[in-house]
Design an enzyme around this catalytic site. Sequence first.
Site, PDB file in Angstrom:
ATOM      1  N   HIS A  18      32.166  51.826  74.186  1.00  0.00           N
ATOM      2  CA  HIS A  18      33.116  51.140  73.404  1.00  0.00           C
ATOM      3  C   HIS A  18      33.065  49.751  73.490  1.00  0.00           C
ATOM      4  O   HIS A  18      32.926  49.038  74.603  1.00  0.00           O
ATOM      5  CB  HIS A  18      34.323  51.597  74.465  1.00  0.00           C
ATOM      6  CG  HIS A  18      35.770  51.230  74.191  1.00  0.00           C
ATOM      7  ND1 HIS A  18      36.257  50.212  74.750  1.00  0.00           N
ATOM      8  CD2 HIS A  18      36.579  51.493  72.981  1.00  0.00           C
ATOM      9  CE1 HIS A  18      37.530  50.209  74.062  1.00  0.00           C
ATOM     10  NE2 HIS A  18      37.492  50.732  72.955  1.00  0.00           N
ATOM     11  N   HIS A  60      37.045  42.854  68.033  1.00  0.00           N
ATOM     12  CA  HIS A  60      38.367  43.806  68.170  1.00  0.00           C
ATOM     13  C   HIS A  60      39.465  43.538  67.445  1.00  0.00           C
ATOM     14  O   HIS A  60      40.285  44.477  67.085  1.00  0.00           O
ATOM     15  CB  HIS A  60      38.366  44.078  69.581  1.00  0.00           C
ATOM     16  CG  HIS A  60      39.660  45.149  69.882  1.00  0.00           C
ATOM     17  ND1 HIS A  60      40.715  44.701  70.174  1.00  0.00           N
ATOM     18  CD2 HIS A  60      39.293  46.195  69.821  1.00  0.00           C
ATOM     19  CE1 HIS A  60      41.557  46.004  70.173  1.00  0.00           C
ATOM     20  NE2 HIS A  60      40.829  46.859  69.957  1.00  0.00           N
TER      21      HIS A  60
HETATM   22 CA    CA Z   1      37.917  50.341  68.182  1.00  0.00          CA
END
Ligand code: CA
Length: 328
Positions: A18, A60
Amino acid sequence: MALVAGSAAQAQKLVVAHRGASGYLPEHTLEAKAMAHAMGAHYIEQDVVMTRDDQLIVLHDITLDRTTDVAERFMGRAREDGKYYAIDFTLDEIRTLQVREAVRNDNGLESVIYKNRFPLDKSRFRINTLAEEIELIQGLNKSTGRDVGIYPEVKSPSFHRREGKDLSSALVAMLKDYGYTSREHKVFLQTFDFNELKIIHDEVMPAAGVDIKLVQLISDSEDFAWMKDDSGMATIAVYADGIGPDKSMIIATDTPVGRVASSDLVDLAHSHGMEVHPYTFRLDPGQVPGYAKDFEELLQLFYVEVGVDGVFTDFPDRAVRFLNSRGI
Ligand code: CA
């Protein structure tokens, strides 16, 4: 590793890094991606947004505030809400920014979000383009003989459309340039935006001659409530090959110790032929839910007891080690 196309059942449970190995290095830096590759992640995630000059970068947020020093470098370039939007800056400008561990800002007072992670404002990190990141992963695949996949997310597509930018088409075109064109290729394209998922499936991919696997992300909020039953899953399955739900939608965060039960979300998704990749598995203090005694038990519950097909984690080494130790 062979994936069975079109089937929810697959031989290998997946570890998705992630934002890279973001538990150890600032998120979405090439350093974090290289570390994730070396740790044995099967897929590495990219969040993708567009710059003012239409370049695809890995970031992000649609704003630069949380992870860079933009406020010090570009005073006066914030919008009325006080935030600095990546889409207001050229790639050359964005390349001058320093990336650092994520901070939260409470009334002008900054504090790091995860205190045990990489120290704030040490060393030197940058925002990279999607092209640079794909070249890094493909380069490492060549030099290591591994075949690590990519897992890009179309971030805030409706915001980009309001700004006059078709992020999905640009992203799919770039994936095609780098050889990701079919369901056999190691790529999942993800988004929270169901309308965009339909556009990607029905218009963007056919126009580009691309047919890759799509994932509908699901957040535990009212907007996504319709997705959680059988008819919702059937609707998503028309377009997607998998779902990426918040893990609290599978096992409620406040579940009492010893009474762990899961929702039917995973079974429903599987019954419609979709894989399930919940997010986000972290081992920072306070991030392992109280119903699991440690990170490994959390992984045991999701991978083994509930039977998810993959997890998004900031600590890919720990998930890889878990799967190896169990022979799965
Ligand atoms: Ca993402």
